[in-house]
Design a protein around this motif. Structure first.
Motif, PDB file in Angstrom:
ATOM      1  N   ARG B 190       0.845  -1.189   0.000  1.00 58.06           N
ATOM      2  CA  ARG B 190       0.000   0.000   0.000  1.00 58.06           C
ATOM      3  C   ARG B 190       0.882   1.241   0.000  1.00 58.06           C
ATOM      4  O   ARG B 190       2.051   1.177   0.402  1.00 58.06           O
ATOM      5  N   LEU B 191       0.330   2.322  -0.450  1.00 58.68           N
ATOM      6  CA  LEU B 191       1.054   3.586  -0.538  1.00 58.68           C
ATOM      7  C   LEU B 191       2.325   3.463  -1.364  1.00 58.68           C
ATOM      8  O   LEU B 191       3.282   4.193  -1.171  1.00 58.68           O
ATOM      9  N   GLY B 192       2.330   2.504  -2.292  1.00 64.22           N
ATOM     10  CA  GLY B 192       3.527   2.328  -3.107  1.00 64.22           C
ATOM     11  C   GLY B 192       4.630   1.538  -2.416  1.00 64.22           C
ATOM     12  O   GLY B 192       5.743   1.462  -2.902  1.00 64.22           O
ATOM     13  N   HIS B 193       4.299   0.954  -1.259  1.00 63.91           N
ATOM     14  CA  HIS B 193       5.299   0.177  -0.517  1.00 63.91           C
ATOM     15  C   HIS B 193       4.818  -1.252  -0.327  1.00 63.91           C
ATOM     16  O   HIS B 193       3.659  -1.490  -0.031  1.00 63.91           O
TER      17      HIS B 193
END
Lengths: 437, 195
Positions: B190-193
């Motif tokens: 999530r959030l690019g992680h």
């Protein structure tokens, strides 16, 4: 033939010869004539191809101001692996093609004659296909505005060396820290259309895409994404894609880490597994503190950064200043950008410039009257999935570590996809400094 | 009569089915794109998967690889494969991944021996890319694996043996199973992680 590069030259020549066999067929199929062998002459006349004013001097910079990326004689350590966009000078959302960031892993841009170039689509398909550029241009096209961002943009990794050092240094500028993102209008053919033409077979789950540069970069991409919004692009901001951006063809994989956007695209193979190419399996995974590495992280998270005022700039004095910057997310459209002018204690909604494009730079602005006191400016964005750009501490929480400047100095190894909120301190003399917090 | 009718019926059914399938798969744009020849595809089809099914015929051992290495690789990668300003280290780093100074080499980090073959074949020696013959690539791969203590000096590397090599850090990646890679949600990203 250049004796220094016999191997790849031979390879390309053979490829061209094979492709050349088919030129006649392509001609009769398209019924169009090709451009003359050489253009009439390179027009230096700016009425023929314009230049910007001599008073405009915004430039890309290399990591720590070095270039030499294309010089294989230079020691690897002093070659440049990231040519950064001067975001601080940008207006609107489009990056001029001449200022688009460049990462090509140290390889020269190949000088490709578009008449020799072919895109081969094969593998788990009913009908392997080979396209000329001219044929691709005849197919139904789309234009889309998308950012491309390097997975390592904005990070403090490598903090004891370049390039992460800028993120933790008071002198860090927005170009040094965040300059590995750019946004263009890309024109081309949807990859889904080409794959439909070829007929994807049952059991296919991935594609691999390959470039025509010396190192022949290869990238595995899940088929689901390939059939979604991926473009085979030949146009960039109203003209052919620039050589440094993949002329004559590149892949555009909206919202995903830059490495997926294979430049000088010449081959797509439909396959049933990731091929674990060197870069995707050994360079782009990021290490956890337990020694395991995350690979294939794909999507770039929501990120925003204030460009004016930003590190290295100086406010003329107290009074009116418009705060402006860019926000983007690999997850879709930007819904909201908030700006804090008091170090994160309170937040105000910034005005968002429409139309907002999905997976594209989005301009935000907030009017501000600076009272002359020291303060910290921050921005944070929310995308259409309601994902909110995290603070440095929140990114640390995701990874279960305490992310301080010291953490990065102790562990300079790659923590990429770093989309934490950027803070700029405005000092009483109007100077603006990078703060890592 | 019966049998002929029967055959015709079956044929009609088969044709109907076939046309339904092909309708969905028929190319929509006529005379755009050409069918490449087999040899054209073969010449370009150089990427090697982890099961090694694309590996070409040929063979090589570390002993043979050492000779080629001394001619074509040593200038950048060093006498002991320790690396230089011109080229990365090809050995070392065992046990360092969880420390503050991780060294990611073929021996300490790479998950697949096929990646070594593929990368040497496509990208080495730098500035002479694409010049090595399959036997040379097998020999050089064997040499690098031997110097990382992954195989014996006399082990023959070929299309059959190479994909079977178990790399020391094969299980050092998340998610470990290649089938689990494509779905970021299942992976908890999530959030690019990704965690």
């Amino acid at each position: 033939m250049n004796s220094k590069k016999p191997g790849r030259r031979r390879f390309l020549k053979e490829g061209a010869a094979l492709a050349g066999l088919a030129v006649g067929a392509i001609r009769s199929a398209s019924g169009q004539t090709l451009a003359p062998e050489t253009p009439a002459g390179k027009p230096k006349d700016t009425l023929a191809y314009g230049e910007r004013s001599q008073f405009v001097n915004s430039l890309r910079i290399g990591t720590n101001g070095r270039y030499g990326m294309d010089n294989p004689e230079l020691p690897r350590a002093s070659r440049d692996y990231g040519i950064r966009t001067p975001l601080q000078d940008s207006v609107g959302i489009i990056t001029p093609s001449s200022l688009h960031f460049i990462v090509s892993h140290g390889y020269d841009s190949p000088n490709i004659d578009p008449r020799q170039h072919r895109l081969l689509i094969h593998g788990l398909v009913d009908r392997p296909l080979s396209f000329t550029l001219e044929e691709l241009e005849r197919l139904p096209s789309v234009s889309r505005i998308h950012f491309v961002e390097c997975a390592g943009n904005s990070t403090a990794s490598g903090a004891v060396f370049v390039p992460g050092a800028a993120r933790v240094a008071p002198t860090g500028t927005v170009q040094q820290v965040h300059g590995l993102t750019s946004c263009s209008e890309w024109t081309g053919v949807l990859l889904s259309l080409l794959l439909r033409e070829a007929g994807v077979k049952n059991g296919a789950t991935w594609i691999i895409a390959e470039g025509a540069e010396q190192g022949m970069h290869i990238k595995s991409i899940p088929l689901e994404k390939a059939l979604d919004d991926v473009l085979v692009a030949y146009g960039m901001n109203g003209e052919p894609v620039r050589p440094q951006q993949g002329y004559p063809l590149r892949l555009l994989v909206p919202g995903w880490e830059g490495i997926n956007n294979v430049k000088w695209l010449r081959r797509i193979k439909v396959v049933d597994q990731p091929y674990m190419g060197m870069r995707e399996s050994t360079r782009y995974p990021s290490l956890r503190v337990d020694g395991k590495a995350r690979w294939f992280q794909f999507e770039m998270g929501p990120k925003s950064v204030i460009l004016r005022p930003s590190g290295g700039q100086k406010l003329s004095g107290p009074g009116f200043h418009q705060i402006t910057g860019l926000a983007w997310s690999g997850g879709g459209m930007i819904r909201r950008v908030e700006v804090s002018t008091d170090g994160g204690r309170t937040w105000k909604d910034a005005a968002i410039q429409g139309p907002v494009h999905s997976k594209a730079h989005t301009r935000f602005r907030l009017d501000w009257n600076w009272n002359g006191e020291e303060t910290v400016l921050q921005s944070r964005c929310t995308d259409e999935r309601n994902e909110v750009q995290p603070t440095v501490a929140e990114v640390g929480k995701i990874y279960g570590v305490n992310l301080t400047a010291d953490f990065f100095k102790e562990r300079p190894d790659t923590l990429i996809h770093f989309n934490a909120i950027q803070s700029w301190r405005v000092n009483r003399d109007g100077s603006v400094q990078n703060v890592f917090a | 009569m019966y049998s002929l009718n029967h055959v015709l019926l079956v044929m009609a059914a088969v044709l109907c089915f076939a046309s339904a399938v092909t309708r969905a798969q028929t190319p929509a744009y006529s005379k755009v794109g050409r069918t490449p020849s087999e040899e054209e595809i073969r010449a370009w089809d150089i990427a090697i998967s982890t099961d090694g099914k694309e590996l070409p015929p040929g063979r090589g051992t570390a002993k043979e690889g050492a000779v080629i290495y001394a001619q074509k690789c040593v200038a950048c990668h060093g006498q002991s494969l320790e690396g230089s300003p011109l080229g990365t280290a090809l050995v070392g780093g065992k046990g360092t991944l969880a420390t503050t100074r991780p060294v990611k080499s073929i021996g300490s980090y790479w998950a697949f021996a096929t990646t070594v073959w593929d990368y040497i074949n496509r990208a080495m020696p730098r500035n002479q890319e694409g010049s090595l013959k399959p036997d040379e690539v097998y020999a050089l791969t064997a040499f690098v694996l031997f110097r990382n203590e992954i195989i014996q000096e006399s082990d023959v590397m070929d299309a059959r043996t190479l994909p079977k090599i178990q790399m020391p850090n094969r299980n050092g990646f998340v998610p470990p199973r290649l089938e689990d890679i494509p779905d970021p949600r299942k992976r908890g990203c999530r959030l690019g992680h990704c965690p």
